[in-house]
Design a protein around this motif. Structure first.
Motif, short mmCIF file in Angstrom:
data_model
loop_
_atom_site.label_atom_id
_atom_site.label_comp_id
_atom_site.label_asym_id
_atom_site.label_seq_id
_atom_site.Cartn_x
_atom_site.Cartn_y
_atom_site.Cartn_z
N GLU A 90 51.84 66.71 75.78
CA GLU A 90 52.67 67.87 75.45
C GLU A 90 53.55 68.26 76.64
OE1 GLU A 90 51.91 71.88 72.86
OE2 GLU A 90 50.45 71.38 74.40
N VAL A 91 54.84 68.39 76.39
CA VAL A 91 55.80 68.79 77.41
C VAL A 91 56.25 70.22 77.13
CG1 VAL A 91 58.01 68.28 78.52
CG2 VAL A 91 56.59 66.41 77.66
N PHE A 150 58.08 73.33 73.00
CA PHE A 150 57.13 72.26 73.26
C PHE A 150 57.59 70.97 72.58
CE2 PHE A 150 54.36 75.95 73.88
CZ PHE A 150 53.77 75.63 75.10
N LEU A 151 57.42 69.86 73.28
CA LEU A 151 57.68 68.53 72.73
C LEU A 151 56.42 67.71 72.89
CD1 LEU A 151 59.72 66.37 71.63
CD2 LEU A 151 60.12 65.75 74.03
N ILE A 152 55.90 67.15 71.80
CA ILE A 152 54.71 66.32 71.86
C ILE A 152 55.13 64.85 71.87
CG2 ILE A 152 52.55 65.70 70.74
CD1 ILE A 152 52.43 68.47 69.55
N GLU A 170 57.60 70.52 82.23
CA GLU A 170 56.40 69.95 82.85
C GLU A 170 55.41 69.54 81.77
OE1 GLU A 170 54.03 72.58 85.19
OE2 GLU A 170 54.37 74.30 83.87
N LEU A 171 54.57 68.57 82.08
CA LEU A 171 53.47 68.19 81.22
C LEU A 171 52.36 69.24 81.34
CD1 LEU A 171 53.44 64.41 82.10
CD2 LEU A 171 53.80 65.31 79.80
N VAL A 172 51.67 69.51 80.24
CA VAL A 172 50.67 70.58 80.26
C VAL A 172 49.28 70.03 79.98
CG1 VAL A 172 52.38 72.28 79.56
CG2 VAL A 172 50.99 71.13 77.81
N ASP A 173 48.27 70.82 80.36
CA ASP A 173 46.85 70.55 80.14
C ASP A 173 46.41 69.22 80.75
OD1 ASP A 173 46.63 72.92 78.75
OD2 ASP A 173 47.05 71.97 76.81
#
Length: 305
Positions: free
Chosen positions: A211-212, A157-159, A192-195
């Motif tokens: 978050e990616v 994850f990358l924020i 992909e971008l999440v949430d």
């Protein structure tokens, strides 16, 4: 950049400052809080498409139009102000979009003496809110090649540091050296971008967490090894601030900015003072923000890990 103009015939001074593109409100909105917005001047005149001149103007008896006052009406773009006045003629800050004779225009009869000061306060308060919240992404903009370091093994994850995120157009990793990098793009289906969240009115989708999710592992051989290009911040359209298709800046953030500008404007002569005596009575005031303002700041404060 500031440019110099003439304050008097002999002494130069700085010209009026401009509202920052990242400002959280507008001069007109702040003036409507500080001054009576219902006081108007009706002006009848002739407009010409693509021209800034309103000819053959007739004003209400006893009224005076001043440079800098807001003017509205058919064929007048939003945010237009009076740029110059002569006998029976007005010059607008923006060209009219229609040709008409005897059109009725409305000038908001508010003082213009404080416009430069209020502009400066709007910019400073916008910066204050951004600094307090630890973010500069309230107003939507594109962040190009925003760079990150990966410290955790097998991190997936990358924020992104600027939120809310509306889209991501590029995610890359770096080989080579800092002075001679070799950037390689992730395949689109590898991340992909999440949430997501979707606005129920406009249908616009955004990602509050920024978050990616990477399908694989983020490389961590070097520092500054990941970079992303993305759009973050709320869409802003002050000319149609009630239109949720084009303006999603939270209203409480705008109100916070306007409240702080009005507070600083009204207390501009009280710097360093906590009380004042008048005819034997002492009046004191608080130096802290209202709890409601503090709550808004806390709601949008960004936590960085």
């Amino acid at each position: 950049m500031r440019t110099r103009g003439a304050a008097t015939r002999t002494q130069p001074r700085f010209m009026a400052e401009q509202i920052s593109p990242l400002a959280l409100t507008t001069l007109a909105r702040v003036k409507d809080i500080l001054f009576d917005p219902s006081q108007v001047i009706q002006v009848t005149g002739n407009t010409t498409n693509t021209s800034t001149t309103v000819a053959s103007t007739v004003l209400q008896t006893g009224k005076v139009v001043r440079i800098g006052q807001t003017i509205t009406g058919p064929g007048i773009p939003a945010g237009t102000t009076v740029a110059a006045t002569t006998t029976n003629t007005l010059t607008l800050s923006q060209a009219a979009t229609a040709t008409a004779s005897g059109v009725v225009l409305t000038v908001v009869d508010q003082p213009v003496n404080y416009d430069t000061l209020l502009t400066r306060l709007i910019n400073s308060v916008s910066d204050y809110v951004s600094n307090e919240c630890g973010r500069y992404s309230f107003v939507q903009q594109t962040y190009t090649n925003d760079t990150y370091s990966i410290d955790t093994p097998r991190q997936i994850f990358l924020i992104l540091r600027n939120t809310p995120v509306f889209s991501i157009t590029s995610l890359q990793w770096r080989a080579g050296t800092p002075t001679n990098p070799n950037w390689t793009a992730f395949i689109a289906d590898q991340y992909e971008l999440v949430d997501p969240r979707t606005d129920p009115i406009s249908g616009l989708t955004w990602y509050p967490s920024g978050e990616v999710r990477v399908y694989g592992v983020l490389p961590r051989i070097y520092s500054n090894m990941i970079r992303a290009t993305y759009v973050a911040g709320y869409p802003v359209n002050w000319a149609n601030a009630g239109d949720r298709n084009t303006h999603l800046l939270p209203a409480d953030v705008t109100y916070l900015c306007e409240n702080l500008v009005a507070r600083r404007f009204k207390r501009r002569q009280l710097a360093g003072m906590s009380a004042q005596a008048l005819e034997g009575a002492t009046h004191s005031w608080r130096n802290v923000l209202d709890q409601e303002d503090l709550d808004v700041l806390g709601q949008y404060r960004q936590l960085n890990f």
